[in-house]
Motif scaffolding. Structure first.
Motif, short mmCIF file in Angstrom:
data_model
loop_
_atom_site.label_atom_id
_atom_site.label_comp_id
_atom_site.label_asym_id
_atom_site.label_seq_id
_atom_site.Cartn_x
_atom_site.Cartn_y
_atom_site.Cartn_z
N ALA A 57 0.69 -1.40 -0.05
CA ALA A 57 -0.10 0.28 -0.12
C ALA A 57 0.85 1.22 0.01
O ALA A 57 0.41 2.24 -0.58
CB ALA A 57 -0.93 0.23 1.07
N ASP A 58 2.09 1.27 0.67
CA ASP A 58 3.00 2.45 0.73
C ASP A 58 3.74 2.70 -0.70
O ASP A 58 4.70 3.46 -0.87
CB ASP A 58 3.87 2.34 1.82
CG ASP A 58 4.71 1.15 1.90
OD1 ASP A 58 4.65 0.14 0.79
OD2 ASP A 58 5.69 1.03 2.64
N GLY A 59 3.75 1.55 -1.56
CA GLY A 59 4.01 2.04 -3.08
C GLY A 59 5.30 0.96 -3.29
O GLY A 59 5.78 1.00 -4.39
N ARG A 60 5.90 0.29 -2.21
CA ARG A 60 7.04 -0.59 -2.42
C ARG A 60 6.46 -1.69 -3.48
O ARG A 60 5.44 -2.08 -3.31
CB ARG A 60 7.32 -1.36 -1.03
CG ARG A 60 7.93 -0.19 -0.26
CD ARG A 60 8.30 -0.78 1.13
NE ARG A 60 7.19 -1.49 1.95
CZ ARG A 60 7.18 -2.29 2.69
NH1 ARG A 60 8.35 -3.06 2.98
NH2 ARG A 60 5.90 -2.66 3.30
N PRO A 61 7.34 -2.22 -4.13
CA PRO A 61 7.23 -3.29 -5.08
C PRO A 61 7.15 -4.62 -4.41
O PRO A 61 7.80 -4.85 -3.21
CB PRO A 61 8.24 -3.40 -6.04
CG PRO A 61 9.23 -2.59 -5.41
CD PRO A 61 8.66 -1.54 -4.42
N ALA A 62 6.47 -5.41 -4.81
CA ALA A 62 6.28 -6.78 -4.32
C ALA A 62 7.58 -7.93 -4.46
O ALA A 62 7.96 -7.33 -5.61
CB ALA A 62 4.98 -7.45 -4.71
N PRO A 63 8.06 -8.62 -3.71
CA PRO A 63 9.17 -9.47 -4.17
C PRO A 63 8.54 -10.28 -5.46
O PRO A 63 7.67 -10.56 -5.58
CB PRO A 63 9.37 -10.19 -3.02
CG PRO A 63 7.90 -10.07 -1.94
CD PRO A 63 7.28 -8.88 -2.39
N LEU A 64 9.93 -10.47 -6.13
CA LEU A 64 9.25 -11.15 -7.45
C LEU A 64 9.10 -12.72 -7.07
O LEU A 64 9.72 -13.44 -6.05
CB LEU A 64 10.66 -11.25 -8.45
CG LEU A 64 11.19 -9.92 -8.81
CD1 LEU A 64 12.36 -9.88 -9.38
CD2 LEU A 64 10.14 -9.23 -9.69
N LEU A 65 8.35 -13.30 -7.87
CA LEU A 65 7.81 -14.74 -7.60
C LEU A 65 8.90 -15.54 -8.30
O LEU A 65 9.76 -15.02 -9.16
CB LEU A 65 6.46 -14.80 -8.43
CG LEU A 65 5.28 -13.97 -7.97
CD1 LEU A 65 4.11 -14.20 -8.51
CD2 LEU A 65 5.22 -14.25 -6.45
N LYS A 66 8.87 -16.96 -8.21
CA LYS A 66 10.01 -17.70 -8.59
C LYS A 66 9.95 -17.77 -10.08
O LYS A 66 11.17 -17.79 -10.69
CB LYS A 66 9.48 -19.09 -8.21
CG LYS A 66 9.81 -19.43 -6.74
CD LYS A 66 9.49 -20.77 -6.45
CE LYS A 66 9.63 -21.11 -4.99
NZ LYS A 66 9.19 -22.55 -4.64
#
Length: 127
Positions: A57-66
């Motif tokens: 929600a704060d704009g940080r990107p999600a960790p990449l998936l496998k």
């Protein structure tokens, strides 16, 4: 209890008029995508496979998936290979150019070793 269910299922399948298909299915739009230079299936690359599914929600990107990490590593390996092969082609072109210049130099040297005209022939050539 399991035996009657199994026999019931087998008898229903035997009485059924429909049969199971064993042929491969055609992907919708595969021909069009390959004609237009795209991947045969829509899930090989593109925004739906490359971009993250969510973000904080704060704009940080999600960790990449496998799968995303694997595709990223494959692309990096491909880029390294392209750079390596491009360097090999450049070296090959330089070697070819050097070989061509050496052949021209050798030919000019061979011409300089030929007998030169003397006397009247020399005077005729210069006029």
């Amino acid at each position: 209890m399991a035996a009657p269910i199994k026999t019931l299922c087998c008898s229903v399948l035997r009485c059924s008029r429909r049969s199971f298909g064993t042929t491969s299915t055609n992907q919708a739009g595969k021909k069009w995508r390959t004609e237009h230079g795209l991947a045969p299936s829509g899930t090989e690359y593109g925004p739906l496979t490359d971009l993250p599914d969510w973000s904080y929600a704060d704009g940080r990107p999600a960790p990449l998936l496998k799968g995303q990490l694997r595709r990223k590593q494959e692309r990096e390996a491909l880029a390294r290979r392209v750079v390596m092969l491009s360097g090999e082609v450049d070296k090959g072109m330089e070697a070819w150019q050097q070989k061509k210049e050496d052949a021209e130099r050798m030919e000019a040297h061979q011409k300089s070793l030929l007998l030169k005209p003397k006397g009247q022939l020399l005077l005729k050539k210069s006029t």
